[in-house]
Design a protein around this motif. Structure first.
Motif, PDB file in Angstrom:
ATOM      1  N   THR A 195      -1.830  -9.027  -7.079  1.00 27.50           N
ATOM      2  CA  THR A 195      -0.787  -9.455  -6.315  1.00 27.50           C
ATOM      3  C   THR A 195      -0.705  -9.076  -4.979  1.00 27.50           C
ATOM      4  O   THR A 195      -0.398  -9.684  -3.845  1.00 27.50           O
ATOM      5  N   MET A 196      -1.071  -7.664  -4.684  1.00 33.14           N
ATOM      6  CA  MET A 196      -0.974  -6.993  -3.450  1.00 33.14           C
ATOM      7  C   MET A 196      -2.120  -7.768  -2.621  1.00 33.14           C
ATOM      8  O   MET A 196      -1.920  -7.963  -1.430  1.00 33.14           O
ATOM      9  N   LEU A 197      -3.443  -7.780  -2.905  1.00 28.01           N
ATOM     10  CA  LEU A 197      -4.664  -8.121  -2.350  1.00 28.01           C
ATOM     11  C   LEU A 197      -4.179  -9.735  -1.933  1.00 28.01           C
ATOM     12  O   LEU A 197      -4.939  -9.951  -0.834  1.00 28.01           O
ATOM     13  N   ARG A 198      -3.564 -10.578  -2.852  1.00 30.27           N
ATOM     14  CA  ARG A 198      -3.519 -11.888  -2.415  1.00 30.27           C
ATOM     15  C   ARG A 198      -2.340 -11.946  -1.479  1.00 30.27           C
ATOM     16  O   ARG A 198      -2.001 -13.422  -1.087  1.00 30.27           O
ATOM     17  N   ASN A 199      -1.502 -11.251  -1.042  1.00 27.76           N
ATOM     18  CA  ASN A 199      -0.314 -11.367   0.014  1.00 27.76           C
ATOM     19  C   ASN A 199      -0.993 -11.531   1.177  1.00 27.76           C
ATOM     20  O   ASN A 199      -1.560 -10.246   1.903  1.00 27.76           O
ATOM     21  N   ASN A 200      -1.071 -12.592   1.816  1.00 25.47           N
ATOM     22  CA  ASN A 200      -1.558 -12.765   2.988  1.00 25.47           C
ATOM     23  C   ASN A 200      -0.737 -12.287   4.245  1.00 25.47           C
ATOM     24  O   ASN A 200      -1.430 -12.417   5.536  1.00 25.47           O
ATOM     25  N   ASP A 201       0.271 -11.849   4.046  1.00 27.14           N
ATOM     26  CA  ASP A 201       1.116 -11.297   5.169  1.00 27.14           C
ATOM     27  C   ASP A 201       0.795  -9.828   5.371  1.00 27.14           C
ATOM     28  O   ASP A 201      -0.149  -9.169   4.620  1.00 27.14           O
ATOM     29  N   TYR A 202       1.284  -9.081   6.539  1.00 28.48           N
ATOM     30  CA  TYR A 202       1.140  -7.864   6.904  1.00 28.48           C
ATOM     31  C   TYR A 202       1.780  -6.907   6.103  1.00 28.48           C
ATOM     32  O   TYR A 202       2.994  -7.527   5.264  1.00 28.48           O
ATOM     33  N   GLN A 203       1.355  -5.812   5.312  1.00 33.46           N
ATOM     34  CA  GLN A 203       2.066  -4.971   4.407  1.00 33.46           C
ATOM     35  C   GLN A 203       1.524  -3.459   4.415  1.00 33.46           C
ATOM     36  O   GLN A 203       0.431  -3.483   5.111  1.00 33.46           O
ATOM     37  N   LEU A 204       2.419  -2.711   4.037  1.00 27.69           N
ATOM     38  CA  LEU A 204       2.078  -1.269   4.043  1.00 27.69           C
ATOM     39  C   LEU A 204       1.888  -0.639   2.677  1.00 27.69           C
ATOM     40  O   LEU A 204       2.661  -0.805   1.880  1.00 27.69           O
ATOM     41  N   LEU A 205       0.874   0.110   2.919  1.00 23.08           N
ATOM     42  CA  LEU A 205       0.616   0.975   1.600  1.00 23.08           C
ATOM     43  C   LEU A 205       0.827   2.381   2.034  1.00 23.08           C
ATOM     44  O   LEU A 205       0.352   2.985   2.854  1.00 23.08           O
ATOM     45  N   VAL A 206       1.774   2.898   0.797  1.00 30.01           N
ATOM     46  CA  VAL A 206       2.150   4.304   1.205  1.00 30.01           C
ATOM     47  C   VAL A 206       1.390   5.179   0.242  1.00 30.01           C
ATOM     48  O   VAL A 206       1.532   4.655  -0.991  1.00 30.01           O
ATOM     49  N   ILE A 207       0.399   6.022   0.443  1.00 28.96           N
ATOM     50  CA  ILE A 207      -0.557   6.743  -0.414  1.00 28.96           C
ATOM     51  C   ILE A 207      -0.005   8.213  -0.616  1.00 28.96           C
ATOM     52  O   ILE A 207       0.169   8.924   0.313  1.00 28.96           O
ATOM     53  N   SER A 208      -0.016   8.525  -1.862  1.00 29.17           N
ATOM     54  CA  SER A 208       0.280   9.993  -1.977  1.00 29.17           C
ATOM     55  C   SER A 208      -0.128  10.268  -3.516  1.00 29.17           C
ATOM     56  O   SER A 208       0.499   9.949  -4.546  1.00 29.17           O
ATOM     57  N   TYR A 209      -1.244  10.974  -3.674  1.00 35.13           N
ATOM     58  CA  TYR A 209      -1.776  11.277  -5.069  1.00 35.13           C
ATOM     59  C   TYR A 209      -0.945  12.352  -5.659  1.00 35.13           C
ATOM     60  O   TYR A 209      -0.772  12.573  -7.080  1.00 35.13           O
ATOM     61  N   ASP A 210      -0.036  13.014  -5.001  1.00 32.60           N
ATOM     62  CA  ASP A 210       0.841  14.180  -5.613  1.00 32.60           C
ATOM     63  C   ASP A 210       1.989  14.034  -4.948  1.00 32.60           C
ATOM     64  O   ASP A 210       2.206  14.760  -3.735  1.00 32.60           O
ATOM     65  N   LEU A 211       3.055  13.341  -5.166  1.00 30.54           N
ATOM     66  CA  LEU A 211       4.333  13.188  -4.567  1.00 30.54           C
ATOM     67  C   LEU A 211       5.163  14.517  -4.376  1.00 30.54           C
ATOM     68  O   LEU A 211       5.624  14.881  -3.236  1.00 30.54           O
ATOM     69  N   GLU A 212       4.972  15.536  -5.255  1.00 26.63           N
ATOM     70  CA  GLU A 212       5.568  16.780  -5.379  1.00 26.63           C
ATOM     71  C   GLU A 212       5.081  17.524  -4.080  1.00 26.63           C
ATOM     72  O   GLU A 212       5.897  18.322  -3.345  1.00 26.63           O
ATOM     73  N   HIS A 213       3.827  17.368  -3.804  1.00 26.92           N
ATOM     74  CA  HIS A 213       3.191  18.249  -2.872  1.00 26.92           C
ATOM     75  C   HIS A 213       3.047  17.363  -1.338  1.00 26.92           C
ATOM     76  O   HIS A 213       2.166  17.841  -0.618  1.00 26.92           O
ATOM     77  N   ALA A 214       3.555  16.227  -1.385  1.00 24.94           N
ATOM     78  CA  ALA A 214       3.382  15.408  -0.203  1.00 24.94           C
ATOM     79  C   ALA A 214       3.947  16.169   0.988  1.00 24.94           C
ATOM     80  O   ALA A 214       5.270  16.746   0.811  1.00 24.94           O
TER      81      ALA A 214
END
Length: 403
Positions: free
Chosen positions: A288-307
């Protein structure tokens, strides 16, 4: 011998500089590899300082590379590089052999060593590369081992000739150069750690189309698989092929144990493997994400507690404008449980949802916790670390420029 020593110094010096630069450019990535090795050897207590070790080793490699090229303090330099290459050769050799045991658990050789040292070959930690050249060049453990053996031969020559090597610079000039280089390389690797690698070798780099990297072309070669039958012969599990069965080579008193598919020749492997975006209900939103042809942001955090907290606050502000004013999509990707992610979402006032992705995958997407990736459809446009999350206006200008 003198000419051979000069050639050896040039080759070893340049390779050490290159290897050190690639690691210094991505110290966080190198620290991940060190943590893998510590896991293999049961030295997990060293993982807490892996990043500082990674930075130190990177700088040391580059400084030693220049020292070898210049012929500086060769008694000390020769001993240091010999010690390093012996250690690395033993490490890559151990990893290569361990991988072979893992790939051939039913081999007689594997079983003999497993019995002697008391290990389970099927539970060995499998490492696909040594991390010698970071993400720039992926070498298998066997390739790394052979490379280290060749380097060892050159370094032994340098070590033997160390007392006869003279630098073209004065002793004072040598010291000044080494100190200057040490400071410069340290500043470089600290900067790359605080922000992002100056040269991005990751698969999620600008202009890469992720949709094409997660699959192989239709005409790409596939794995060549052979049916293998496991029989217990006089107390030893032994592999037999289909031809062995048909020609009656299996002893009549052998007891059938299992049938397996054994990969004889590996086919195409996608550059990005295992990328997923699961909801709490185990629904994968990757496509679904990859087929969205519009601009989009990915917020990446492998560990939210220590972000990084300041970074997350800026992400919250940016996401609010990006969603409400620009009408774009924001996706949160984390390895933290989604229940805990929901708590983080309320803590920072984030108005987007989080999806579960493997921590190792997230670390391979961006070297920051948290990090931000701007995409148009499945193509990466730009990325930012937690220390420099951009304002919405900068994102709008970037999108306008790309249109």
């Amino acid at each position: 011998m003198k000419v051979l020593a000069v050639i050896s110094r040039v080759l070893v010096g340049l390779l050490f500089i290159f290897s050190g630069f690639v690691k210094a450019n991505d110290p966080l990535g190198f620290s991940y590899k060190l943590e893998e090795y510590y896991h293999v050897f049961g030295l997990n207590f060293l993982s807490s300082t892996a990043l500082y070790q990674a930075m130190f080793i990177s700088v040391l490699e580059m400084v030693l590379g220049f020292a070898v090229l210049m012929g500086t303090r060769m008694k000390v330099t020769g001993s240091l590089i010999l010690g390093m290459i012996i250690f690395f050769t033993m490490l890559t050799g151990f990893t290569a052999i361990s991988n072979w045991f893992f790939e051939n658990p039913d081999s007689g050789t594997t079983k003999w060593f497993a019995g002697l040292f008391g290990f389970d070959p099927k539970k060995i930690y499998y490492m696909t590369d040594c991390g010698c050249f970071g993400e720039f060049i992926k070498l298998t453990p066997w390739q790394s081992f052979y490379k280290d053996l060749i380097l060892l031969a050159f370094i032994i020559i340098i070590f033997i000739r160390r007392k006869h090597t003279r630098s073209i610079f004065s002793r004072t000039m040598q010291t000044n150069i080494i100190v200057t280089l040490s400071v410069a390389f340290t500043v470089f690797t600290v900067y790359c750690n605080m922000y992002l690698p100056m040269v991005n070798f990751l698969n999620w780099q600008n202009d890469n189309d992720v949709a094409t990297l997660i699959t192989c072309p239709p005409d790409a070669p596939k794995d060549s698989v052979q049916n293998v039958f496991i029989y217990n012969v006089k107390g030893v599990d032994t592999e037999f092929s289909y031809d062995d069965m048909m020609t009656g080579k299996i002893p009549t008193d052998a007891k059938f144990i299992d049938r397996r598919d054994k990969v004889i020749i590996k086919g195409c492997q996608p550059k990005i493997m295992g990328f997923t975006m699961f909801t709490k209900d185990n629904v994968d939103f990757k496509d679904t994400m990859l087929r969205n042809n519009d601009y989009q942001l990915l917020v990446i955090s492998y560990d939210l507690e220590h972000a990084r907290k300041n970074g997350m606050k800026k992400v919250a502000e940016l996401a609010k404008e990006f969603i409400e004013k620009d009408g774009k999509k924001v996706w949160g990707l984390t390895a933290t449980t989604l229940d805990d992610a929901e708590k983080t979402r309320h803590e920072y006032g984030l108005i987007f949802d989080f999806y579960n992705t493997d921590a190792k995958m997230l670390k391979s997407m961006i070297r920051s916790n948290a990090g931000l990736i701007l995409m148009k459809g499945s193509v990466v446009i730009d990325s930012w670390p937690a220390r420099s999350i951009p304002k919405a206006e900068k994102i709008r200008k970037l999108m306008a420029k790309k249109n």
